[in-house]
Scaffold this motif. Structure first.
Motif, mmCIF file in Angstrom:
data_model
loop_
_atom_site.group_PDB
_atom_site.id
_atom_site.type_symbol
_atom_site.label_atom_id
_atom_site.label_comp_id
_atom_site.label_asym_id
_atom_site.label_seq_id
_atom_site.Cartn_x
_atom_site.Cartn_y
_atom_site.Cartn_z
ATOM 1 N N LEU A 26 -2.118 5.658 113.309
ATOM 2 C CA LEU A 26 -2.278 6.409 111.785
ATOM 3 C C LEU A 26 -3.799 6.770 111.999
ATOM 4 N N SER A 27 -4.433 5.909 112.587
ATOM 5 C CA SER A 27 -5.996 6.059 112.464
ATOM 6 C C SER A 27 -6.315 7.272 113.356
ATOM 7 N N ALA A 116 -5.760 6.392 105.959
ATOM 8 C CA ALA A 116 -4.980 6.061 106.793
ATOM 9 C C ALA A 116 -4.605 4.444 106.773
ATOM 10 N N GLU A 117 -5.935 3.695 106.447
ATOM 11 C CA GLU A 117 -5.626 2.318 106.087
ATOM 12 C C GLU A 117 -4.618 2.140 104.755
ATOM 13 N N ARG A 118 -4.967 2.968 103.705
ATOM 14 C CA ARG A 118 -3.952 2.842 102.802
ATOM 15 C C ARG A 118 -2.569 3.182 103.078
ATOM 16 N N ARG A 119 -2.245 4.227 103.969
ATOM 17 C CA ARG A 119 -1.043 4.428 104.283
ATOM 18 C C ARG A 119 -0.304 3.191 104.959
ATOM 19 N N PHE A 120 -1.151 2.730 105.962
ATOM 20 C CA PHE A 120 -0.695 1.374 106.730
ATOM 21 C C PHE A 120 -0.301 0.260 105.558
ATOM 22 N N LEU A 121 -1.161 0.135 104.753
ATOM 23 C CA LEU A 121 -0.804 -0.894 103.644
ATOM 24 C C LEU A 121 -0.042 -0.663 102.671
ATOM 25 N N ALA A 129 -2.330 -6.183 99.485
ATOM 26 C CA ALA A 129 -3.149 -5.618 100.580
ATOM 27 C C ALA A 129 -4.530 -6.255 100.673
ATOM 28 N N GLU A 130 -5.141 -6.665 99.479
ATOM 29 C CA GLU A 130 -6.261 -7.286 99.412
ATOM 30 C C GLU A 130 -6.333 -8.651 99.923
#
Length: 147
Positions: A26-27, A116-121, A129-130
């Motif tokens: 994703l990144s 990308a991190e939001r999509r991953f999580l 997520a936090e």
């Protein structure tokens, strides 16, 4: 990962490996338009997070060897994202700074990386997520020497 052996789906190493592969995919996709890799983005982030630093200081903060750091900086300098300049306080050493283009690329690439991190999580609630991020920090940043 759905096609892996069910016996492995509870193994921590297996899960971490596949989670990292998914995040890296994703990144890489998110950073491609900016012409930087995730590791190069890390260099830019470290440079932005402190006053002008020597390449040795940057390497130390990233935990990479001198040869690897030189290769990163050569590549980033070749794309006009960073510049090496004489240290005004010690002419025997150079410092590395972001260029204007580097600062702009950093801003835009960081936004894309965050997305990308939001999509991953996305499969997790915001609270989960936090907690996931905090738990990974606790494990990854734990100093065995202090235990």
């Amino acid at each position: 990962m759905s096609n892996t052996a069910p016996e492995l789906n509870g193994r921590l190493g297996h899960l971490l490996k596949h989670a990292q592969l998914r995040l890296a995919e994703l990144s890489a996709e998110a950073l491609a338009p900016f012409g930087v890799s995730g590791r190069e983005l890390a260099v830019l982030l470290v440079l932005a997070g402190q006053e002008a630093a020597s390449q040795q200081q940057v390497a130390g903060r990233l935990g990479v060897d001198r040869t690897t750091m030189v290769a990163f900086l050569d590549a980033l300098e070749g794309r006009d994202l960073v510049a090496r300049r004489p240290d005004p306080g010690d002419r025997r050493r150079n410092v590395v700074v972001l260029t204007a283009k580097g600062a702009d690329t950093l801003r835009r690439a960081t936004e894309a990386s965050d997305a990308a991190e939001r999509r991953f999580l996305a499969p997790l609630s915001a609270a989960d997520a936090e907690r996931f991020r905090a738990t990974l920090q606790a494990v990854a940043l734990h100093d065995d020497a202090s235990a």
